[in-house]
Design a protein around this motif. Sequence first.
Motif, short mmCIF file in Angstrom:
data_model
loop_
_atom_site.label_atom_id
_atom_site.label_comp_id
_atom_site.label_asym_id
_atom_site.label_seq_id
_atom_site.Cartn_x
_atom_site.Cartn_y
_atom_site.Cartn_z
N GLY A 1 -14.48 42.19 30.13
CA GLY A 1 -14.28 40.77 29.84
C GLY A 1 -13.14 40.52 28.88
O GLY A 1 -12.54 39.43 28.87
N LYS A 2 -12.79 41.51 28.07
CA LYS A 2 -11.70 41.38 27.12
C LYS A 2 -10.34 41.70 27.74
O LYS A 2 -9.30 41.42 27.13
N ASP A 3 -10.33 42.27 28.94
CA ASP A 3 -9.10 42.80 29.53
C ASP A 3 -7.96 41.78 29.61
O ASP A 3 -6.83 42.10 29.22
N ILE A 4 -8.22 40.59 30.11
CA ILE A 4 -7.14 39.61 30.27
C ILE A 4 -6.55 39.25 28.91
O ILE A 4 -5.32 39.23 28.74
N PHE A 5 -7.41 38.98 27.92
CA PHE A 5 -6.90 38.64 26.60
C PHE A 5 -6.06 39.80 26.05
O PHE A 5 -4.96 39.59 25.52
N VAL A 6 -6.56 41.01 26.17
CA VAL A 6 -5.86 42.17 25.62
C VAL A 6 -4.52 42.37 26.33
O VAL A 6 -3.49 42.59 25.68
N GLU A 7 -4.50 42.26 27.65
CA GLU A 7 -3.25 42.43 28.39
C GLU A 7 -2.23 41.36 28.02
O GLU A 7 -1.06 41.68 27.78
N GLU A 8 -2.65 40.11 27.98
CA GLU A 8 -1.72 39.03 27.64
C GLU A 8 -1.22 39.16 26.20
O GLU A 8 -0.04 38.96 25.93
N THR A 9 -2.11 39.51 25.30
CA THR A 9 -1.73 39.64 23.90
C THR A 9 -0.85 40.87 23.69
O THR A 9 0.10 40.83 22.88
N THR A 10 -1.10 41.94 24.41
CA THR A 10 -0.24 43.12 24.31
C THR A 10 1.17 42.79 24.79
O THR A 10 2.15 43.24 24.18
N ALA A 11 1.30 42.00 25.84
CA ALA A 11 2.64 41.58 26.30
C ALA A 11 3.34 40.77 25.22
O ALA A 11 4.53 40.97 24.94
N LYS A 12 2.62 39.84 24.59
CA LYS A 12 3.19 39.06 23.49
C LYS A 12 3.57 39.98 22.33
O LYS A 12 4.61 39.79 21.68
N ALA A 13 2.73 40.96 22.07
CA ALA A 13 2.97 41.89 20.96
C ALA A 13 4.23 42.72 21.20
O ALA A 13 5.02 42.95 20.28
N ARG A 14 4.44 43.14 22.43
CA ARG A 14 5.65 43.92 22.74
C ARG A 14 6.90 43.05 22.58
O ARG A 14 7.92 43.52 22.05
N ALA A 15 6.82 41.81 23.01
CA ALA A 15 7.95 40.89 22.83
C ALA A 15 8.20 40.64 21.35
O ALA A 15 9.35 40.61 20.89
N TRP A 16 7.13 40.47 20.59
CA TRP A 16 7.23 40.26 19.13
C TRP A 16 7.88 41.47 18.47
O TRP A 16 8.81 41.33 17.67
N ARG A 17 7.43 42.66 18.82
CA ARG A 17 8.00 43.88 18.24
C ARG A 17 9.47 44.03 18.61
O ARG A 17 10.31 44.39 17.78
N ALA A 18 9.81 43.71 19.87
CA ALA A 18 11.21 43.78 20.30
C ALA A 18 12.07 42.81 19.50
O ALA A 18 13.20 43.13 19.11
#
Length: 187
Positions: A161-178
């Motif tokens: 149930g957490k997968d979608i939130f984690v995937e979307e947030t990880t994408a945001k996190a990678r953009a943030w880190r970049a």
Amino acid sequence: MEKYGAGSIVVSEYDPNWPALFEQECMRIKHALGSFVLVIEHMGSTAVPGLPSKPIVDLLVGVPSLEEAKERCIEPFVALGYKYIPEYASWLPGELFFRKGPPGPWTHHVHLMEPSHPRWEARLVFRDYLRAHPEAARAYASVKRALAASSKDDIEAYRTGKDIFVEETTAKARAWRASLGRLQRAN
């Protein structure tokens, strides 16, 4: 259905002792495995100050070779009170998974893998993003509480149930880190 160890899934308020519990366990693991351990990171919700969580300290243990770890690490982890869960290999390919504690509630999880594994970076960038973005951490807390209430003792439903939130947030996190990297290069 995979049942949660000790009944219903509970998301507890943040416990400021979690980092100290991580440090204690980190030292025990380093002592047991010696120089075979490359790095140990505190990951998961207990690694994010203020974030409610299942009260399980997650440790990400980096080793140079997963194949060698299968030969060298299972017995020392068992001696530290962990149970190796080989059936999780289908859910977590490329890592060895251990849990510690009574037959639920568990107190610690160890995710042992090579730091070059893509999930290593994903877990740490997700953690770092939640640490730096309290609004994302609050949103994650809401998702986790709702899932705990609806999943009852079905840990697989809670996890997936957490997968979608984690995937979307990880994408945001990678953009943030970049973007942080671009800022550092510009300065």
